[in-house]
Design a protein around this motif. Structure first.
Motif, short mmCIF file in Angstrom:
data_model
loop_
_atom_site.label_atom_id
_atom_site.label_comp_id
_atom_site.label_asym_id
_atom_site.label_seq_id
_atom_site.Cartn_x
_atom_site.Cartn_y
_atom_site.Cartn_z
N CYS A 158 -3.24 19.88 -5.62
CA CYS A 158 -4.07 19.65 -4.44
C CYS A 158 -4.79 18.30 -4.55
CB CYS A 158 -5.09 20.78 -4.31
SG CYS A 158 -6.07 20.70 -2.80
N HIS A 200 -7.69 17.81 -3.48
CA HIS A 200 -9.13 18.10 -3.64
C HIS A 200 -9.47 18.24 -5.12
CE1 HIS A 200 -12.54 21.23 -3.24
NE2 HIS A 200 -13.05 20.02 -3.22
N VAL A 201 -8.93 19.26 -5.75
CA VAL A 201 -9.10 19.50 -7.17
C VAL A 201 -7.69 19.59 -7.76
CG1 VAL A 201 -9.96 21.15 -8.88
CG2 VAL A 201 -11.25 20.77 -6.78
N ILE A 259 -5.36 21.19 -9.03
CA ILE A 259 -4.76 22.47 -9.38
C ILE A 259 -3.62 22.76 -8.42
CG2 ILE A 259 -6.79 23.48 -10.49
CD1 ILE A 259 -7.50 24.81 -7.93
N CYS A 282 -3.43 24.85 0.65
CA CYS A 282 -3.89 25.11 -0.71
C CYS A 282 -4.57 26.48 -0.74
CB CYS A 282 -4.86 24.03 -1.16
SG CYS A 282 -5.57 24.37 -2.79
N THR A 284 -6.61 27.68 -2.79
CA THR A 284 -7.95 27.75 -3.38
C THR A 284 -9.05 27.56 -2.35
OG1 THR A 284 -7.08 27.01 -5.50
CG2 THR A 284 -9.45 26.84 -5.19
N HIS A 285 -9.07 26.44 -1.65
CA HIS A 285 -10.12 26.20 -0.65
C HIS A 285 -9.57 25.91 0.73
CE1 HIS A 285 -12.00 24.64 -4.54
NE2 HIS A 285 -12.65 25.75 -4.28
N GLY A 286 -8.29 26.07 0.93
CA GLY A 286 -7.72 26.02 2.28
C GLY A 286 -7.40 24.66 2.86
N ALA A 287 -7.36 23.62 2.04
CA ALA A 287 -6.92 22.32 2.59
C ALA A 287 -5.52 22.49 3.15
CB ALA A 287 -6.91 21.26 1.49
N PRO A 304 -11.42 20.25 2.50
CA PRO A 304 -12.33 19.41 1.70
C PRO A 304 -11.77 18.05 1.29
CG PRO A 304 -11.47 21.21 0.39
CD PRO A 304 -11.00 21.44 1.79
S1 FES Z 1 -8.45 22.93 -4.70
FE1 FES Z 1 -7.21 22.76 -2.94
S2 FES Z 1 -8.60 22.77 -1.31
FE2 FES Z 1 -9.85 22.81 -3.07
#
Ligand code: FES
Length: 117
Positions: A48, A50-51, A53, A72, A74-77, A90
């Protein structure tokens, strides 16, 4: 340049599970994905913007429910499948790291630069 076999064309169906593979990228082993969207195949480092992972919590499951975007878990990007641009979430405006691939002879190939090219 050299071509390295990733998988058969059949292994990557339209807007379905991504095919996961590993490659050496900028000096370290990374995980990557191949997806098919609009009849074309695209490959990205599975990380991702964002982070750093992996996108998929369930292996290969990178399309959102509409099957129009990569998402993603994890946080929906969410990302444009054609170019890896993040369209919301994010890390809007950032991109997945795209890989150069080609499809021929019923297979999908990674295009790699030779180390001394
Ligand atoms: S790790 Fe993918 S949107 Fe935060």
């Amino acid at each position: 340049m050299v071509e390295r076999l990733i998988c058969t064309s059949e292994a990557v169906q339209e807007r379905s599970l991504a095919y996961r593979f590993k490659l050496e990228y900028h000096g370290r082993e990374r995980n990557a994905i191949v997806i098919r969207y609009g009849g074309h195949v695209y490959a990205y480092i599975n990380e991702c913007a964002h982070v750093p992972i992996e996108l998929d919590y369930n292996l290969g499951d990178v399309f959102d429910l509409s099957r129009e975007f990569l998402i993603c878990s994890t946080h929906g990007a969410y990302y444009n499948p054609r170019n890896g641009l993040c369209l919301g979430g994010p890390c809007t405006g950032r991109r997945l790291q795209a890989l150069t691939i080609s499809e021929h002879d019923e297979a999908i190939w990674l295009i790699e630069e030779m180390k001394n090219e």
